[in-house]
Design a protein around this motif. Structure first.
Motif, PDB file in Angstrom:
ATOM      1  N   LEU A  97      77.168  76.001  11.636  1.00 30.52           N
ATOM      2  CA  LEU A  97      76.019  75.286  12.206  1.00 30.52           C
ATOM      3  C   LEU A  97      76.346  73.805  12.268  1.00 30.52           C
ATOM      4  N   LEU A  98      76.196  73.217  13.447  1.00 32.61           N
ATOM      5  CA  LEU A  98      76.491  71.804  13.674  1.00 32.61           C
ATOM      6  C   LEU A  98      75.211  71.135  14.169  1.00 32.61           C
ATOM      7  N   LEU A  99      74.600  70.333  13.319  1.00 27.90           N
ATOM      8  CA  LEU A  99      73.263  69.802  13.567  1.00 27.90           C
ATOM      9  C   LEU A  99      73.312  68.279  13.649  1.00 27.90           C
ATOM     10  N   ASP A 100      72.882  67.739  14.783  1.00 27.87           N
ATOM     11  CA  ASP A 100      72.925  66.295  15.004  1.00 27.87           C
ATOM     12  C   ASP A 100      71.545  65.687  14.797  1.00 27.87           C
ATOM     13  N   GLU A 101      71.365  65.013  13.687  1.00 29.28           N
ATOM     14  CA  GLU A 101      70.108  64.346  13.328  1.00 29.28           C
ATOM     15  C   GLU A 101      68.902  65.272  13.450  1.00 29.28           C
ATOM     16  N   PRO A 102      68.913  66.410  12.765  1.00 29.06           N
ATOM     17  CA  PRO A 102      67.809  67.362  12.909  1.00 29.06           C
ATOM     18  C   PRO A 102      66.496  66.877  12.312  1.00 29.06           C
ATOM     19  N   THR A 103      66.516  65.825  11.498  1.00 29.35           N
ATOM     20  CA  THR A 103      65.291  65.341  10.849  1.00 29.35           C
ATOM     21  C   THR A 103      64.722  64.087  11.516  1.00 29.35           C
ATOM     22  N   ALA A 104      65.350  63.611  12.586  1.00 27.29           N
ATOM     23  CA  ALA A 104      64.994  62.297  13.135  1.00 27.29           C
ATOM     24  C   ALA A 104      63.543  62.216  13.586  1.00 27.29           C
ATOM     25  N   ALA A 105      62.994  63.294  14.155  1.00 28.28           N
ATOM     26  CA  ALA A 105      61.638  63.246  14.712  1.00 28.28           C
ATOM     27  C   ALA A 105      60.603  63.867  13.788  1.00 28.28           C
ATOM     28  N   LEU A 106      60.979  64.163  12.550  1.00 25.68           N
ATOM     29  CA  LEU A 106      60.128  64.981  11.691  1.00 25.68           C
ATOM     30  C   LEU A 106      59.394  64.159  10.636  1.00 25.68           C
ATOM     31  N   ASP A 107      58.234  64.692  10.236  1.00 23.03           N
ATOM     32  CA  ASP A 107      57.494  64.090   9.137  1.00 23.03           C
ATOM     33  C   ASP A 107      58.139  64.484   7.811  1.00 23.03           C
ATOM     34  N   LEU A 108      57.609  63.941   6.722  1.00 19.84           N
ATOM     35  CA  LEU A 108      58.207  64.138   5.406  1.00 19.84           C
ATOM     36  C   LEU A 108      58.324  65.617   5.049  1.00 19.84           C
ATOM     37  N   LYS A 109      57.253  66.376   5.259  1.00 16.58           N
ATOM     38  CA  LYS A 109      57.254  67.794   4.902  1.00 16.58           C
ATOM     39  C   LYS A 109      58.353  68.543   5.643  1.00 16.58           C
ATOM     40  N   ALA A 160      78.680  77.679   7.029  1.00 17.62           N
ATOM     41  CA  ALA A 160      79.070  76.277   6.861  1.00 17.62           C
ATOM     42  C   ALA A 160      78.126  75.443   7.707  1.00 17.62           C
ATOM     43  N   VAL A 161      77.510  74.447   7.108  1.00 18.87           N
ATOM     44  CA  VAL A 161      76.542  73.602   7.804  1.00 18.87           C
ATOM     45  C   VAL A 161      77.056  72.168   7.807  1.00 18.87           C
ATOM     46  N   VAL A 162      77.194  71.603   8.998  1.00 15.57           N
ATOM     47  CA  VAL A 162      77.564  70.198   9.147  1.00 15.57           C
ATOM     48  C   VAL A 162      76.370  69.493   9.787  1.00 15.57           C
ATOM     49  N   VAL A 163      75.846  68.482   9.120  1.00 13.13           N
ATOM     50  CA  VAL A 163      74.619  67.846   9.568  1.00 13.13           C
ATOM     51  C   VAL A 163      74.792  66.329   9.576  1.00 13.13           C
ATOM     52  N   VAL A 164      74.442  65.712  10.690  1.00 16.91           N
ATOM     53  CA  VAL A 164      74.429  64.249  10.795  1.00 16.91           C
ATOM     54  C   VAL A 164      73.088  63.753  10.269  1.00 16.91           C
ATOM     55  N   LEU A 165      73.132  62.843   9.302  1.00 17.72           N
ATOM     56  CA  LEU A 165      71.912  62.311   8.702  1.00 17.72           C
ATOM     57  C   LEU A 165      71.974  60.796   8.627  1.00 17.72           C
ATOM     58  N   HIS A 166      70.813  60.169   8.814  1.00 18.63           N
ATOM     59  CA  HIS A 166      70.694  58.734   8.554  1.00 18.63           C
ATOM     60  C   HIS A 166      70.048  58.472   7.202  1.00 18.63           C
ATOM     61  N   ASP A 167      69.278  59.433   6.711  1.00 17.88           N
ATOM     62  CA  ASP A 167      68.579  59.261   5.438  1.00 17.88           C
ATOM     63  C   ASP A 167      69.545  59.593   4.303  1.00 17.88           C
ATOM     64  N   LEU A 168      70.013  58.575   3.610  1.00 20.84           N
ATOM     65  CA  LEU A 168      70.969  58.781   2.521  1.00 20.84           C
ATOM     66  C   LEU A 168      70.341  59.509   1.343  1.00 20.84           C
ATOM     67  N   GLY A 169      69.040  59.359   1.172  1.00 20.63           N
ATOM     68  CA  GLY A 169      68.352  60.077   0.113  1.00 20.63           C
ATOM     69  C   GLY A 169      68.385  61.581   0.346  1.00 20.63           C
ATOM     70  N   LEU A 170      68.168  62.010   1.594  1.00 16.68           N
ATOM     71  CA  LEU A 170      68.251  63.426   1.921  1.00 16.68           C
ATOM     72  C   LEU A 170      69.675  63.936   1.744  1.00 16.68           C
ATOM     73  N   ALA A 171      70.654  63.145   2.167  1.00 14.02           N
ATOM     74  CA  ALA A 171      72.049  63.542   2.007  1.00 14.02           C
ATOM     75  C   ALA A 171      72.392  63.709   0.529  1.00 14.02           C
TER      76      ALA A 171
END
Length: 273
Positions: free
Chosen positions: A175-187, A205-216
């Motif tokens: 799974l290759l996911l590019d910023e899957p949380t960008a448009a989402l609320d906290l929940k 295997a999941v590869v995910v692009v994230l901007h939120d370092l806390g989530l990472a």
């Protein structure tokens, strides 16, 4: 008489630690600019790998290369041990599923129809399997209740979850996911990252692009920190997330602290308010 092309064979089940995608000495140019410079990265079954770094560091480009959507100028990309260019499009569709940054459709498909598009690589091998995969993907992303609504009538966050459901329904091991949380609320940010962990636990295997370092820090088994087209660090968040390195990479003072109750890693910018 026209010969029919043989149906592509799905990959065998993976075992934890199997390398499902890797870039070795990867160089990639876009618009005459070297976006990636000698990048090495590996995605293994049973792990969530987060790609983090500032804007323009090369995260989405690296994801596109691992998906075999962007041809490298140098180096090698392998998917399930085979050079990416050697896989046919139908074979790739059974081995990797890609979530782009934004999902747009020109026609008013219903939500369930959009999710069912993820089953296209399986060419109706078993309709019951298709129905089960679609239902489970919609339940996992909490979009079942608006299955009949037009995709175009959804909010940005709802569209993002439907797009993720389509990827999950594809049932590919990578799974290759590019910023899957960008448009989402906290929940729903938390929901998406829990789904990533669940898919890794199931052997993907999941590869995910994230901007939120806390989530990472909370959800990734490993993190690759990209900086100016190179990998500045690669390893478990507890080992590679340091205030000094993140401050240098982001050109912004960053603190890395233990949570006062759980000891979990917290990453936050330093602020003088």
């Amino acid at each position: 008489m026209r010969l029919l092309r043989p149906r592509p064979t799905p990959p065998p089940p993976s075992t934890p630690g199997d390398v499902l995608a890797e870039a070795e000495g990867l160089w990639l140019r876009l618009g005459g600019r070297e976006v990636l410079q000698g990048v090495d990265v590996t995605a293994r079954a049973g792990e969530v790998l987060a790609l983090v770094g500032p804007n323009g560091a090369g995260k989405s480009t690296l994801l596109g290369a691992l998906a075999a959507d962007l041809p490298p100028a140098g180096g090698t990309v392998r998917i399930l041990g085979r050079p990416a260019a050697e896989w046919s499009t139908p074979e790739l569709a059974l081995r990797r599923a890609v979530l782009p940054q934004s999902a747009t459709l020109s026609f008013p498909f219903a939500v369930e129809e959009v999710v069912r598009m993820g089953r296209a690589p399986w060419v109706a091998v078993n309709p019951d399997d298709d129905d089960r995969a679609v239902a489970e993907a919609m339940a996992a992303t909490e979009v079942t209740r608006f299955a009949a609504r037009p995709f175009s009538a959804l909010s940005g966050g709802e569209r993002a979850r439907v797009a993720l459901a389509r990827v999950l329904a594809q049932r590919a091991p990578l799974l290759l996911l590019d910023e899957p949380t960008a448009a989402l609320d906290l929940k729903h940010q938390e929901l998406v990252l829990r789904v990533c962990r669940e898919r890794a636990r199931a052997g993907d295997a999941v590869v995910v692009v994230l901007h939120d370092l806390g989530l990472a820090a909370a959800y990734a088994h490993r993190v690759a920190i990209l900086h100016a087209g190179r990998v500045a660090a690669d390893g478990p968040p507890q080992e590679v997330f340091s205030g000094r390195l993140l401050t240098e990479v982001y050109d912004q003072p960053v603190e890395v602290l233990p949570h006062p109750r759980t000891g979990a890693l917290l990453v936050t910018p330093e602020r003088n308010l």
